[in-house]
Scaffold this active site. Structure first.
Site, PDB file in Angstrom:
ATOM      1  N   LYS A   1      -9.239   1.808   8.148  1.00  0.00           N
ATOM      2  CA  LYS A   1      -9.708   1.517   9.500  1.00  0.00           C
ATOM      3  C   LYS A   1      -8.686   0.634  10.199  1.00  0.00           C
ATOM      4  O   LYS A   1      -8.268  -0.386   9.658  1.00  0.00           O
ATOM      5  CB  LYS A   1     -11.072   0.818   9.451  1.00  0.00           C
ATOM      6  CG  LYS A   1     -11.664   0.533  10.827  1.00  0.00           C
ATOM      7  CD  LYS A   1     -13.020  -0.151  10.698  1.00  0.00           C
ATOM      8  CE  LYS A   1     -13.613  -0.442  12.074  1.00  0.00           C
ATOM      9  NZ  LYS A   1     -14.906  -1.174  11.965  1.00  0.00           N
TER      10      LYS A   1
ATOM     11  N   MET B   1       0.815  -1.214   0.000  1.00  0.00           N
ATOM     12  CA  MET B   1       0.000   0.000   0.000  1.00  0.00           C
ATOM     13  C   MET B   1       0.846   1.261   0.000  1.00  0.00           C
ATOM     14  O   MET B   1       0.347   2.351  -0.301  1.00  0.00           O
ATOM     15  CB  MET B   1      -0.934   0.012   1.218  1.00  0.00           C
ATOM     16  CG  MET B   1      -0.245   0.042   2.547  1.00  0.00           C
ATOM     17  SD  MET B   1      -1.451  -0.059   3.916  1.00  0.00           S
ATOM     18  CE  MET B   1      -0.349   0.053   5.337  1.00  0.00           C
TER      19      MET B   1
ATOM     20  N   HIS C   1      -2.969   4.392  12.781  1.00  0.00           N
ATOM     21  CA  HIS C   1      -2.289   4.473  14.082  1.00  0.00           C
ATOM     22  C   HIS C   1      -1.162   3.449  14.209  1.00  0.00           C
ATOM     23  O   HIS C   1      -0.377   3.490  15.151  1.00  0.00           O
ATOM     24  CB  HIS C   1      -3.299   4.293  15.235  1.00  0.00           C
ATOM     25  CG  HIS C   1      -3.993   2.976  15.230  1.00  0.00           C
ATOM     26  ND1 HIS C   1      -5.303   2.844  14.838  1.00  0.00           N
ATOM     27  CD2 HIS C   1      -3.576   1.731  15.567  1.00  0.00           C
ATOM     28  CE1 HIS C   1      -5.665   1.573  14.930  1.00  0.00           C
ATOM     29  NE2 HIS C   1      -4.637   0.869  15.366  1.00  0.00           N
TER      30      HIS C   1
END
Length: 325
Positions: free
Chosen positions: A213, A200, A217
């Protein structure tokens, strides 16, 4: 030096403080007891039974030595105290003295439905992943990592203990890889998703909207900017429906949600190189990635939902429509 005598109030306060600290020191017992219960399949057994299940019935269903009944009882008593189970008392068969004896019986608490393996909202893969030995062990080396991290030799305590981060560990430890991918397994073979392999940070498949989602973090600022840039390249302009939807930890929560956020932030510190972020920190990432506007469109539990847009105009100033919840 001899301690000065304590008044009754001071003694009570000291004892209460000690109890409070001991409960925190022993707090690791609950999650590992929960893990044991899930591994034995007890939540599913209680759920499928459909009514309070006695210890005798449960141990028989587990195909376990009846001598383990007292140990199972102690395990379940802790989880009942923690709110995962509800304990009932039922009359057992008459004993040798023709007296009725009460026997403990348990049912699954309503909110513990998330512990069912086949539930669409199951948290079991997450539990196995977080409590995997490779995730737990680095917590014992935080102070060593801080003291020896003068030259930034290790990215995290996990790097220090395991020699690599969690993403690399999935390629070397099969059980950890199974835990890591468990949360996605239930979607395989359905019509809801299609899966595309790749990196990615190099390319994101084209889409009108991209949902991130439980992703951002996990990574440091540099990696987040790179990922956002790849997302920006993959979506059309806002006028054509393009947006990136990001679930982030909310800044304003109740006590329990705040505790979850702080726990997760420590997990990121210890096992990865990510972190929880403030609105200002998110805004800086969006600017660095070349986005032009964002808005907070809602809140889901302890998460805020941010939509980020690649506008054609307002390119030199990030437009903000709402503050974080």
């Amino acid at each position: 030096m001899d301690a000065a005598p304590l008044s009754n109030d001071q003694a009570d306060e000291l004892l209460a403080t000690r109890t409070h600290l001991c409960n925190h020191i022993f707090s690791f017992v609950t999650p590992f007891s929960l893990k044991c219960t899930v591994e034995l399949g007890i939540p599913d057994i209680l759920h499928n039974h459909g009514k309070p299940m006695t210890l005798t019935e449960l141990v028989a269903s587990l195909q376990m030595n009846p001598k383990n009944t007292p140990f199972i009882h102690r395990l379940l008593c802790l989880l009942a105290h923690s709110g995962y189970l509800i304990e009932h008392k039922t009359a057992a068969q008459e004993n040798g003295t023709h007296e009725q004896e009460e026997e403990a019986a348990f049912v699954l608490a309503k909110h513990a439905q998330l512990l069912l393996k086949d539930s669409p909202f199951t948290i079991v893969p997450f539990l196995h992943g977080i409590l995997h030995p490779l995730c737990v062990k680095p917590f014992g080396y935080i102070s060593d990592w801080l003291l020896q991290n003068k030259d930034a030799c290790y990215g995290s305590p996990c790097h220090k203990v395991c020699g690599m981060g969690p993403w690399e560990l999935t390629s070397h430890e099969s059980t950890f890889n199974e835990c890591f991918n468990g949360a996605l397994a239930k979607w395989l073979g359905t019509e809801n998703w299609s899966f595309v392999g790749g990196n990615m940070f190099e390319q994101v498949p084209p889409a009108e909207a991209i949902l991130l989602k439980h992703v951002m973090h996990n990574w440091g600022d540099k990696e987040c900017v790179k990922l956002l840039q790849r997302c920006k390249e993959a979506i059309p302009s806002k006028e054509r429906g393009g947006k990136v939807i990001i679930f982030v930890l909310a800044e304003e929560e109740d006590h329990e949600a705040l505790e979850t956020k702080l726990f997760l932030d420590m997990v990121m510190l210890v096992n990865q190189e990510g972190k929880g972020r403030t609105e200002k920190e998110w805004r800086n990432l969006f600017v660095d990635a070349g986005f032009s506007a964002y808005e907070i469109v809602g809140k889901l539990g302890s998460k805020s939902i941010i939509q980020v847009y690649p506008l054609k105009h307002c390119l030199h100033r990030l437009c903000v429509r709402m503050r974080l919840y």
